[in-house]
Motif scaffolding. Structure first.
Motif: not given
Length: 287
Positions: A228, A217-219, A225, A191, A194, A1
């Motif tokens: 997701s 999630e992919y940040s 993020a 990845r 979350a 996040m």
């Protein structure tokens, strides 16, 4: 996040009429729309037709999905002025403090809620169902920060309902598409499971998420993020009476993209909105 930053400067070219509110200039608008067109490629790849979800969600429908138990702090309720406020408003008095009546509706905080609620009682058949939509979503947040965290933002989702195996395949293909598209755009994503903003961090749903994550999630490198993949199990199927033919209660899953956050990640990666848009054009016009 993403991590709050009290010193983050305003983004050049963006006009803010208030905290968490932004008007996108033509360059940012072109970047947002171009990214949505590119990310709609997942829907095309999975044969998920485009639909348009409802602009409001009924409170009783969300209550049946445990929305208020899990996220009472995120919901943005809609209200209307009570009749005894009309005269004062018509006389030019400020609306602040005027009585509001509840309407029984909330603004969507995610695109999939309206789509799933619209399928209540449906049978999606033996082959399942895929649909995709981009919706404007709204959330109360503890802070707002540029394109990373807004009161209102656009979210594209590709939703699947059908068998447990089909849901797993949907998320696998969605994750592959995210990484593939990020690579084309010059984005380096990580990845991770979350940590959803549950109101009660010690509640049963939060504890279950920690033990068996259903969302990844992919940040971007700054921790934002931007996408997701979400495994719903058969929760929505059970609560909404959605079936998958002879397979029984439908399982569901969705792949979600935060559009303004993708724009933020592109600007971060390429040095500015114009450069990000140039890179996007180069990617989407190359055979």
């Amino acid at each position: 996040m993403s991590t709050p930053s009290a010193t983050t400067p305003p983004v050049a070219g963006l006009k803010s009429p208030g905290p968490g509110l932004i008007t996108l200039d033509p360059v940012h608008t072109a970047l947002l729309r171009g990214l949505d067109t590119l990310l709609a490629g997942l829907a095309a790849r999975l044969s998920a037709p485009e639909v348009t979800g409802p602009p409001l969600l009924a409170e009783d429908g969300l209550a049946r999905l445990d929305y208020f138990r899990n996220f009472p702090h995120l919901g943005v309720s809609t209200g209307r002025f009570a009749p005894d406020a009309y005269d004062g408003l018509a006389a030019g008095r400020a609306p602040g403090g005027r009585p509001l009546e509840p309407t029984g509706y909330l603004l969507p905080s995610a695109t999939c809620y309206g789509l799933l609620l619209s399928l209540e009682g449906a049978d999606v058949g033996e082959d399942g169902l895929r649909i995709s939509a981009t919706g404007r979503c709204f959330r109360n947040e503890t802070h707002y920060e540029g394109l990373r965290r807004l009161r209102g933002f656009h979210m594209r989702e590709v939703v699947y309902l059908g068998t447990q195996e089909g849901a797993a395949e949907h998320l696998e293909k969605g994750g592959e598409f995210i990484q593939e598209t990020a690579g084309r755009l010059g984005l380096d994503l990580t990845r991770a499971a979350a940590d959803d903003p549950f109101y009660d961090k010690g509640g049963s749903r939060a504890r279950l998420m920690a033990l068996d994550p259903v969302k990844h999630e992919y940040s971007a490198p700054d921790g934002t993020a931007i996408a997701s993949v979400n495994r719903h199990r058969n929760f929505f199927g059970e609560r909404l009476g959605i079936r998958a033919g002879g397979h029984g209660t439908a399982y569901s899953a969705c792949v979600a993209f935060g559009m303004e956050r993708w724009a933020h990640a592109m600007i971060l990666a390429h040095g500015g909105p114009e450069q990000a848009l140039d890179h996007l054009h180069a990617v989407t016009t190359t055979p």
